[in-house]
Design a protein around this motif. Structure first.
Motif, mmCIF file in Angstrom:
data_model
loop_
_atom_site.group_PDB
_atom_site.id
_atom_site.type_symbol
_atom_site.label_atom_id
_atom_site.label_comp_id
_atom_site.label_asym_id
_atom_site.label_seq_id
_atom_site.Cartn_x
_atom_site.Cartn_y
_atom_site.Cartn_z
ATOM 1 N N GLY A 178 60.326 24.250 -0.517
ATOM 2 C CA GLY A 178 60.273 25.705 -0.438
ATOM 3 C C GLY A 178 61.394 26.372 -1.219
ATOM 4 N N TYR A 179 62.592 25.797 -1.141
ATOM 5 C CA TYR A 179 63.729 26.358 -1.867
ATOM 6 C C TYR A 179 63.498 26.252 -3.377
ATOM 7 N N LEU A 180 63.038 25.095 -3.833
ATOM 8 C CA LEU A 180 62.808 24.925 -5.266
ATOM 9 C C LEU A 180 61.705 25.854 -5.767
ATOM 10 N N GLU A 181 60.667 26.030 -4.971
ATOM 11 C CA GLU A 181 59.624 26.992 -5.350
ATOM 12 C C GLU A 181 60.204 28.396 -5.433
ATOM 13 N N HIS A 182 61.094 28.724 -4.511
ATOM 14 C CA HIS A 182 61.745 30.038 -4.516
ATOM 15 C C HIS A 182 62.548 30.256 -5.800
ATOM 16 N N VAL A 183 63.345 29.263 -6.185
ATOM 17 C CA VAL A 183 64.182 29.477 -7.372
ATOM 18 C C VAL A 183 63.354 29.494 -8.653
ATOM 19 N N ILE A 184 62.182 28.858 -8.624
ATOM 20 C CA ILE A 184 61.302 28.911 -9.792
ATOM 21 C C ILE A 184 60.627 30.278 -9.877
ATOM 22 N N VAL A 185 60.006 30.687 -8.774
ATOM 23 C CA VAL A 185 59.195 31.906 -8.770
ATOM 24 C C VAL A 185 60.049 33.166 -8.690
ATOM 25 N N GLU A 186 60.951 33.216 -7.714
ATOM 26 C CA GLU A 186 61.710 34.440 -7.462
ATOM 27 C C GLU A 186 62.913 34.606 -8.382
ATOM 28 N N LYS A 187 63.565 33.505 -8.696
ATOM 29 C CA LYS A 187 64.777 33.576 -9.505
ATOM 30 C C LYS A 187 64.520 33.298 -10.974
ATOM 31 N N GLY A 188 63.383 32.670 -11.281
ATOM 32 C CA GLY A 188 63.040 32.387 -12.672
ATOM 33 C C GLY A 188 63.971 31.391 -13.343
ATOM 34 N N LEU A 189 64.492 30.440 -12.577
ATOM 35 C CA LEU A 189 65.407 29.458 -13.160
ATOM 36 C C LEU A 189 64.666 28.530 -14.112
ATOM 37 N N SER A 190 65.391 28.007 -15.070
ATOM 38 C CA SER A 190 64.790 27.141 -16.080
ATOM 39 C C SER A 190 64.367 25.801 -15.483
ATOM 40 N N THR A 191 63.490 25.131 -16.182
ATOM 41 C CA THR A 191 63.012 23.814 -15.767
ATOM 42 C C THR A 191 64.172 22.840 -15.625
ATOM 43 N N ASN A 192 65.109 22.862 -16.558
ATOM 44 C CA ASN A 192 66.252 21.951 -16.502
ATOM 45 C C ASN A 192 67.144 22.234 -15.297
ATOM 46 N N THR A 193 67.348 23.497 -14.988
ATOM 47 C CA THR A 193 68.165 23.864 -13.822
ATOM 48 C C THR A 193 67.498 23.403 -12.538
ATOM 49 N N VAL A 194 66.202 23.622 -12.429
ATOM 50 C CA VAL A 194 65.474 23.210 -11.234
ATOM 51 C C VAL A 194 65.498 21.684 -11.105
ATOM 52 N N ALA A 195 65.382 20.978 -12.215
ATOM 53 C CA ALA A 195 65.450 19.507 -12.182
ATOM 54 C C ALA A 195 66.824 19.045 -11.696
ATOM 55 N N ALA A 196 67.885 19.723 -12.126
ATOM 56 C CA ALA A 196 69.238 19.381 -11.671
ATOM 57 C C ALA A 196 69.386 19.661 -10.180
ATOM 58 N N TYR A 197 68.858 20.794 -9.723
ATOM 59 C CA TYR A 197 68.878 21.099 -8.290
ATOM 60 C C TYR A 197 68.143 20.007 -7.514
ATOM 61 N N ARG A 198 66.975 19.591 -8.019
ATOM 62 C CA ARG A 198 66.175 18.562 -7.352
ATOM 63 C C ARG A 198 66.974 17.263 -7.228
ATOM 64 N N ARG A 199 67.656 16.862 -8.299
ATOM 65 C CA ARG A 199 68.465 15.635 -8.249
ATOM 66 C C ARG A 199 69.559 15.754 -7.186
ATOM 67 N N ASP A 200 70.239 16.886 -7.160
ATOM 68 C CA ASP A 200 71.298 17.089 -6.167
ATOM 69 C C ASP A 200 70.740 17.067 -4.744
ATOM 70 N N LEU A 201 69.620 17.719 -4.537
ATOM 71 C CA LEU A 201 69.024 17.759 -3.200
ATOM 72 C C LEU A 201 68.471 16.398 -2.788
ATOM 73 N N ASP A 202 67.972 15.632 -3.751
ATOM 74 C CA ASP A 202 67.538 14.261 -3.451
ATOM 75 C C ASP A 202 68.722 13.423 -2.978
ATOM 76 N N ARG A 203 69.861 13.575 -3.640
ATOM 77 C CA ARG A 203 71.074 12.858 -3.227
ATOM 78 C C ARG A 203 71.517 13.302 -1.837
ATOM 79 N N PHE A 204 71.386 14.591 -1.553
ATOM 80 C CA PHE A 204 71.733 15.112 -0.232
ATOM 81 C C PHE A 204 70.853 14.461 0.839
ATOM 82 N N GLU A 205 69.563 14.332 0.551
ATOM 83 C CA GLU A 205 68.659 13.692 1.513
ATOM 84 C C GLU A 205 69.023 12.218 1.735
ATOM 85 N N VAL A 206 69.426 11.523 0.676
ATOM 86 C CA VAL A 206 69.873 10.127 0.817
ATOM 87 C C VAL A 206 71.085 10.072 1.738
ATOM 88 N N TRP A 207 72.044 10.967 1.503
ATOM 89 C CA TRP A 207 73.250 11.005 2.338
ATOM 90 C C TRP A 207 72.891 11.304 3.794
#
Length: 86
Positions: A29-58
């Motif tokens: 939901g957060y990633l969809e928000h930053v794509i749709v509402e904030k208009g962040l670039s594909t690369n930025t969203v991919a970086a966010y996804r990597r960070d959040l994936d690491r957070f889930e591992v932790w």
């Protein structure tokens, strides 16, 4: 892993309006928000996804299953953990 977004809703009363949402759904939901509402670039969203994936591992490693229960100290522990691998 879950959190309770009901605290953000009008009329929230602790213990009565708590709704558990899986962390994965919150991340999506957060990633969809930053794509749709904030208009962040594909690369930025991919970086966010990597960070959040690491957070889930932790979260799994330390046994946290409720995001609402995280403390500032635990978030500091995550930052320290993540910076060791950077």
């Amino acid at each position: 892993r879950c959190f309770r977004p009901a605290e953000r809703l009008a009329g929230f009363r602790p213990g009565l309006n708590e709704v558990a949402v899986p962390a994965e759904a919150a991340v999506t939901g957060y990633l969809e928000h930053v794509i749709v509402e904030k208009g962040l670039s594909t690369n930025t969203v991919a970086a966010y996804r990597r960070d959040l994936d690491r957070f889930e591992v932790w979260l799994d490693e330390v046994g946290v299953d409720d995001l609402a229960s995280l403390t500032p100290a635990q978030l500091g522990d995550f930052i320290a953990w993540a910076s060791r691998d950077a």
